[in-house]
Design an enzyme around this catalytic site. Structure first.
Site, mmCIF file in Angstrom:
data_model
loop_
_atom_site.group_PDB
_atom_site.id
_atom_site.type_symbol
_atom_site.label_atom_id
_atom_site.label_comp_id
_atom_site.label_asym_id
_atom_site.label_seq_id
_atom_site.Cartn_x
_atom_site.Cartn_y
_atom_site.Cartn_z
ATOM 1 C CB SER A 35 -0.789 -0.042 1.155
ATOM 2 O OG SER A 35 -1.849 0.643 1.180
ATOM 3 C CG HIS A 77 -5.753 -2.463 0.977
ATOM 4 N ND1 HIS A 77 -5.499 -1.918 -0.133
ATOM 5 C CD2 HIS A 77 -5.129 -1.772 1.948
ATOM 6 C CE1 HIS A 77 -4.384 -0.928 -0.088
ATOM 7 N NE2 HIS A 77 -4.200 -1.084 1.022
#
Length: 244
Positions: free
Chosen positions: A91, A224
Site C-alpha cells: 500500500s 486490501h
C-alpha cells in the site's frame, strides 16, 4: 540520532545470503513483517523499515511529507545494502519503497527488484489519499480496508495510539506529488488482492511503465490485506524473480 538503529528492524540473525527490505502500509509498523522473517529464515534476511511515530518510536513525530520519509529511510538503508537486496512495499509502503529505490538508483545502489503490493502507481493518485484526517474519517477508512478487528476501532485507548500515525501517513499521501524522472532499471513485480477496494488489477499493472527492467503482475484472492491470509503465496512470488 543513529538513523540506522532507529529505522531498521531485524527479527532473525543475519545469514549473509540475500535480503528483502519491507516497507509497511499507512498506520503500519515494522512488526507487521515479523512472521515473514521467520518464514524466510535461511533464505532471505528480512529488514523491516520502522517509520517514526509508532511502536517503539511512538514518542517521535510522524513524517508528514514523502520527501522527509524517503530522505531519512534512504540514509538509514544505505549501510545495509552490501547483500543482494529486493524491496517489498505494501500500500503506502509501495510508494515509499519506489521513491527510496529511485534515490538509491541515483547513487548506483538500487535494489535488484521492487515488489509493490496493493499500491497504485506513482502517477495515479488514489482518491482514498484525499480523505480527511479527522478521527471518524480515519476509522471509516480502516473499516473499509480491513486488516483490523472492527471491535478494536471502538477501543479509546488503542485508538489513542493508532490514530496519530494514521493521521501522519494520510497527510503524507495527501501531499505526495510524484515528479517524473529517470525510470528504474530493476525488475518490478506488482501484487494485488482481487477484491481490493482501492487498487484494481488493471491499475496494479500500470507499475510496468516505471521500469526498463522486467515486470510481472500477480492477482491473489482477498481484499486490501490479502497478504495476511495469503502469506505463503506472496512469499512464493517473492522467491521467484521475473526474467529481465
Amino acid at each position: 540520532m543513529n538513523e540506522d538503529g532507529t529505522w531498521v528492524r531485524r527479527y532473525t540473525a543475519p545469514s549473509g545470503a540475500k535480503q528483502v527490505v519491507c516497507f509497511p502500509h499507512a498506520g503500519g509498523a515494522a512488526g507487521f513483517y515479523r512472521p515473514w522473517a521467520m518464514a524466510l529464515k535461511g533464505e532471505y534476511d528480512l529488514l523491516a523499515v520502522q517509520y517514526p511515530g509508532r511502536q517503539d518510536r511512538i514518542g517521535e513525530p510522524c513524517a508528514t511529507t514523502m520527501d522527509e520519509m524517503v530522505q531519512r529511510a534512504t540514509a538509514a538503508l544505505l549501510p545495509e545494502l552490501d547483500l543482494p537486496t529486493v524491496f517489498f512495499g505494501h500500500s503506502m509502503g509501495g510508494l515509499v519503497a519506489f521513491e527510496v529505490a529511485r534515490r538509491l538508483a541515483a547513487v548506483g545502489r538500487q535494489p535488484e527488484a521492487l515488489f509493490v503490493s496493493c499500491s497504485r502507481a506513482p502517477g495515479d493518485r488514489d482518491p482514498a489519499d484525499l480523505i480527511d484526517t479527522d478521527d471518524e474519517s480515519l476509522r471509516t477508512e480502516v473499516r473499509r480496508l480491513g486488516g483490523m478487528d472492527p471491535r478494536l476501532l471502538d477501543d479509546p485507548a488503542l485508538m489513542e495510539m493508532l490514530l496519530p500515525p494514521l493521521r501522519g501517513d494520510f497527510a503524507l499521501l495527501r501531499s505526495y506529488d510524484f515528479q517524473p524522472g529517470p525510470e528504474l532499471s530493476c525488475d518490478i513485480v506488482s501484487l494485488v488482492g482481487t477484491e481490493d477496494p482501492l487498487v484494481s488489477p488493471g491499475l496494479a499493472r500500470r507499475w510496468g511503465r516505471y521500469t526498463s527492467g522486467g515486470f510481472q503482475a500477480h492477482e491473489l484472492p482477498g481484499d486490501h490485506f490479502y497478504l495476511v491470509e495469503r502469506q505463503a503465496e506472496v512469499l512464493a512470488v517473492l522467491r521467484r524473480r521475473p526474467a529481465s
